[in-house]
Write a protein that holds these residues in place. Sequence first.
Motif, PDB file in Angstrom:
ATOM      1  N   MET A   1       8.704  21.428  -4.157  1.00 32.49           N
ATOM      2  CA  MET A   1       8.108  21.013  -2.893  1.00 32.49           C
ATOM      3  C   MET A   1       8.549  19.579  -2.577  1.00 32.49           C
ATOM      4  O   MET A   1       8.437  18.704  -3.415  1.00 32.49           O
ATOM      5  CB  MET A   1       6.578  21.106  -3.007  1.00 32.49           C
ATOM      6  CG  MET A   1       5.873  21.003  -1.681  1.00 32.49           C
ATOM      7  SD  MET A   1       4.072  21.132  -1.838  1.00 32.49           S
ATOM      8  CE  MET A   1       3.838  22.851  -1.497  1.00 32.49           C
ATOM      9  N   ASN A   2       9.070  19.360  -1.363  1.00 33.01           N
ATOM     10  CA  ASN A   2       9.532  18.017  -0.998  1.00 33.01           C
ATOM     11  C   ASN A   2       8.411  17.179  -0.381  1.00 33.01           C
ATOM     12  O   ASN A   2       7.304  17.670  -0.146  1.00 33.01           O
ATOM     13  CB  ASN A   2      10.747  18.116  -0.057  1.00 33.01           C
ATOM     14  CG  ASN A   2      10.422  18.798   1.268  1.00 33.01           C
ATOM     15  OD1 ASN A   2       9.312  18.698   1.786  1.00 33.01           O
ATOM     16  ND2 ASN A   2      11.389  19.498   1.822  1.00 33.01           N
ATOM     17  N   ASP A   3       8.708  15.897  -0.131  1.00 32.35           N
ATOM     18  CA  ASP A   3       7.701  14.976   0.426  1.00 32.35           C
ATOM     19  C   ASP A   3       7.167  15.473   1.771  1.00 32.35           C
ATOM     20  O   ASP A   3       5.985  15.340   2.069  1.00 32.35           O
ATOM     21  CB  ASP A   3       8.295  13.571   0.605  1.00 32.35           C
ATOM     22  CG  ASP A   3       8.526  12.866  -0.720  1.00 32.35           C
ATOM     23  OD1 ASP A   3       7.968  13.335  -1.745  1.00 32.35           O
ATOM     24  OD2 ASP A   3       9.256  11.861  -0.738  1.00 32.35           O
ATOM     25  N   TRP A   4       8.063  16.015   2.604  1.00 27.85           N
ATOM     26  CA  TRP A   4       7.672  16.510   3.931  1.00 27.85           C
ATOM     27  C   TRP A   4       6.650  17.639   3.798  1.00 27.85           C
ATOM     28  O   TRP A   4       5.657  17.682   4.522  1.00 27.85           O
ATOM     29  CB  TRP A   4       8.902  16.975   4.705  1.00 27.85           C
ATOM     30  CG  TRP A   4       8.552  17.543   6.047  1.00 27.85           C
ATOM     31  CD1 TRP A   4       8.547  18.861   6.407  1.00 27.85           C
ATOM     32  CD2 TRP A   4       8.130  16.825   7.212  1.00 27.85           C
ATOM     33  NE1 TRP A   4       8.155  19.007   7.703  1.00 27.85           N
ATOM     34  CE2 TRP A   4       7.895  17.773   8.231  1.00 27.85           C
ATOM     35  CE3 TRP A   4       7.918  15.481   7.498  1.00 27.85           C
ATOM     36  CZ2 TRP A   4       7.466  17.415   9.511  1.00 27.85           C
ATOM     37  CZ3 TRP A   4       7.500  15.129   8.775  1.00 27.85           C
ATOM     38  CH2 TRP A   4       7.276  16.086   9.759  1.00 27.85           C
ATOM     39  N   GLN A   5       6.883  18.542   2.859  1.00 24.70           N
ATOM     40  CA  GLN A   5       5.978  19.677   2.667  1.00 24.70           C
ATOM     41  C   GLN A   5       4.627  19.244   2.105  1.00 24.70           C
ATOM     42  O   GLN A   5       3.633  19.930   2.290  1.00 24.70           O
ATOM     43  CB  GLN A   5       6.610  20.716   1.726  1.00 24.70           C
ATOM     44  CG  GLN A   5       7.784  21.458   2.359  1.00 24.70           C
ATOM     45  CD  GLN A   5       8.471  22.350   1.345  1.00 24.70           C
ATOM     46  OE1 GLN A   5       9.049  21.868   0.383  1.00 24.70           O
ATOM     47  NE2 GLN A   5       8.408  23.653   1.563  1.00 24.70           N
ATOM     48  N   ARG A   6       4.582  18.121   1.449  1.00 20.56           N
ATOM     49  CA  ARG A   6       3.329  17.637   0.853  1.00 20.56           C
ATOM     50  C   ARG A   6       2.407  16.990   1.885  1.00 20.56           C
ATOM     51  O   ARG A   6       1.240  16.768   1.626  1.00 20.56           O
ATOM     52  CB  ARG A   6       3.631  16.632  -0.258  1.00 20.56           C
ATOM     53  CG  ARG A   6       4.104  17.295  -1.526  1.00 20.56           C
ATOM     54  CD  ARG A   6       4.139  16.309  -2.703  1.00 20.56           C
ATOM     55  NE  ARG A   6       4.893  16.894  -3.781  1.00 20.56           N
ATOM     56  CZ  ARG A   6       6.197  16.695  -3.988  1.00 20.56           C
ATOM     57  NH1 ARG A   6       6.882  15.905  -3.188  1.00 20.56           N
ATOM     58  NH2 ARG A   6       6.822  17.280  -4.985  1.00 20.56           N
ATOM     59  N   LYS A   7       2.945  16.646   3.056  1.00 22.49           N
ATOM     60  CA  LYS A   7       2.124  16.007   4.089  1.00 22.49           C
ATOM     61  C   LYS A   7       1.051  16.980   4.575  1.00 22.49           C
ATOM     62  O   LYS A   7       1.179  18.183   4.460  1.00 22.49           O
ATOM     63  CB  LYS A   7       2.991  15.572   5.270  1.00 22.49           C
ATOM     64  CG  LYS A   7       3.895  14.392   4.967  1.00 22.49           C
ATOM     65  CD  LYS A   7       4.609  13.950   6.229  1.00 22.49           C
ATOM     66  CE  LYS A   7       5.578  12.817   5.968  1.00 22.49           C
ATOM     67  NZ  LYS A   7       4.935  11.549   5.666  1.00 22.49           N
ATOM     68  N   SER A   8       0.010  16.429   5.182  1.00 21.22           N
ATOM     69  CA  SER A   8      -1.074  17.261   5.722  1.00 21.22           C
ATOM     70  C   SER A   8      -0.798  17.533   7.209  1.00 21.22           C
ATOM     71  O   SER A   8      -0.023  16.808   7.842  1.00 21.22           O
ATOM     72  CB  SER A   8      -2.406  16.536   5.580  1.00 21.22           C
ATOM     73  OG  SER A   8      -2.490  15.502   6.541  1.00 21.22           O
ATOM     74  N   GLY A  62      10.879  23.892   6.696  1.00 19.45           N
ATOM     75  CA  GLY A  62      10.193  22.825   5.972  1.00 19.45           C
ATOM     76  C   GLY A  62      10.806  22.508   4.623  1.00 19.45           C
ATOM     77  O   GLY A  62      10.931  21.339   4.242  1.00 19.45           O
ATOM     78  N   HIS A  63      11.246  23.528   3.896  1.00 19.02           N
ATOM     79  CA  HIS A  63      11.800  23.297   2.562  1.00 19.02           C
ATOM     80  C   HIS A  63      13.139  22.564   2.612  1.00 19.02           C
ATOM     81  O   HIS A  63      13.564  21.974   1.619  1.00 19.02           O
ATOM     82  CB  HIS A  63      11.956  24.627   1.799  1.00 19.02           C
ATOM     83  CG  HIS A  63      12.934  25.566   2.430  1.00 19.02           C
ATOM     84  ND1 HIS A  63      14.285  25.461   2.241  1.00 19.02           N
ATOM     85  CD2 HIS A  63      12.741  26.606   3.264  1.00 19.02           C
ATOM     86  CE1 HIS A  63      14.899  26.405   2.939  1.00 19.02           C
ATOM     87  NE2 HIS A  63      13.977  27.112   3.571  1.00 19.02           N
ATOM     88  N   ALA A  64      13.803  22.577   3.785  1.00 15.56           N
ATOM     89  CA  ALA A  64      15.110  21.933   3.915  1.00 15.56           C
ATOM     90  C   ALA A  64      15.006  20.479   4.386  1.00 15.56           C
ATOM     91  O   ALA A  64      15.970  19.721   4.321  1.00 15.56           O
ATOM     92  CB  ALA A  64      15.982  22.723   4.886  1.00 15.56           C
ATOM     93  N   VAL A  65      13.827  20.077   4.877  1.00 14.25           N
ATOM     94  CA  VAL A  65      13.644  18.732   5.428  1.00 14.25           C
ATOM     95  C   VAL A  65      13.646  17.699   4.296  1.00 14.25           C
ATOM     96  O   VAL A  65      12.903  17.816   3.332  1.00 14.25           O
ATOM     97  CB  VAL A  65      12.322  18.638   6.220  1.00 14.25           C
ATOM     98  CG1 VAL A  65      12.058  17.204   6.670  1.00 14.25           C
ATOM     99  CG2 VAL A  65      12.346  19.580   7.410  1.00 14.25           C
ATOM    100  N   GLN A  66      14.512  16.683   4.453  1.00 18.58           N
ATOM    101  CA  GLN A  66      14.532  15.610   3.466  1.00 18.58           C
ATOM    102  C   GLN A  66      13.940  14.321   4.014  1.00 18.58           C
ATOM    103  O   GLN A  66      13.315  13.560   3.299  1.00 18.58           O
ATOM    104  CB  GLN A  66      15.973  15.374   2.977  1.00 18.58           C
ATOM    105  CG  GLN A  66      16.489  16.551   2.175  1.00 18.58           C
ATOM    106  CD  GLN A  66      17.886  16.320   1.641  1.00 18.58           C
ATOM    107  OE1 GLN A  66      18.687  15.628   2.249  1.00 18.58           O
ATOM    108  NE2 GLN A  66      18.164  16.923   0.502  1.00 18.58           N
ATOM    109  N   GLU A  67      14.155  14.076   5.308  1.00 27.49           N
ATOM    110  CA  GLU A  67      13.678  12.829   5.902  1.00 27.49           C
ATOM    111  C   GLU A  67      13.453  13.041   7.396  1.00 27.49           C
ATOM    112  O   GLU A  67      14.218  13.728   8.052  1.00 27.49           O
ATOM    113  CB  GLU A  67      14.767  11.763   5.690  1.00 27.49           C
ATOM    114  CG  GLU A  67      14.399  10.382   6.145  1.00 27.49           C
ATOM    115  CD  GLU A  67      15.592   9.419   5.982  1.00 27.49           C
ATOM    116  OE1 GLU A  67      15.715   8.548   6.844  1.00 27.49           O
ATOM    117  OE2 GLU A  67      16.375   9.587   5.020  1.00 27.49           O
ATOM    118  N   VAL A  68      12.392  12.447   7.922  1.00 23.62           N
ATOM    119  CA  VAL A  68      12.113  12.498   9.358  1.00 23.62           C
ATOM    120  C   VAL A  68      11.865  11.069   9.818  1.00 23.62           C
ATOM    121  O   VAL A  68      10.989  10.379   9.301  1.00 23.62           O
ATOM    122  CB  VAL A  68      10.881  13.377   9.685  1.00 23.62           C
ATOM    123  CG1 VAL A  68      10.628  13.405  11.188  1.00 23.62           C
ATOM    124  CG2 VAL A  68      11.059  14.780   9.147  1.00 23.62           C
TER     125      VAL A  68
END
Length: 167
Positions: A1-8, A62-68
Motif C-alpha cells: 500500500m502506497n502513501d496515497w492509498q493510506r490517506k483518508s 490508486g495503487h499506481a499513484v506515487q505523488e500528487v
Amino acid sequence: MNDWQRKSPLDWETYVNKLVKVVAVEKHEYQGWVLTVDPVSASIVLATFPENEKASISFIMGHAVQEVEILQEGDSDTKQRLARIFAPQESQAYSPEELEKRKNALKTWLETNHIPVAEQGEQGRTLCVAGVLTIDPPYGPEQCSSSNEIILARVQGLVQGYLDKQH
C-alpha cells in the motif's frame, strides 16, 4: 500500500476541484482537475479541457499513484465547469428562470386542455399530472415518469406535440 492509498477520504477531498500533477508508476505523469477520488481504491478521476473540445476524463488507479502535487486552486467558474461534466445535457441549457417559465407554460397548456395538473416537491419544480405521472425539469417528454405505460405514452405524445408547436 502506497502513501496515497493510506490517506483518508477527508485528505483526498482536499484535492477535489484543484489542478494537480500526478506521478504514477514507471514515471507516467498526468495533469488535470480532480473531479473525485474513489474512497475504496484511492483511484483519482481527472478532467482536462482540451481547446474547443468536450471535457476529457482520465482515471489513475490508486495503487499506481506515487505523488500528487497541487498546481492551482479551482475558482468558482472551474468548480461549475467540473460540476457540469456529468450533468444531463438538458439541465445545462436552461437558467432557473427559463425552467420556471417552461414549467408554467406547460402547466397552463395542460390546464387549458382540461388535464389535471399540480406542482409538487419542496420548490414545486415537478409537475404531477392526474396524480399518476410526473414531469421534471426541463419539462420534455423524456422527463415524464409513470408506472402506467399507457398514460406515460399518451402524455409524452401530448408534451412532444406541445413542444413542436412552440418551436
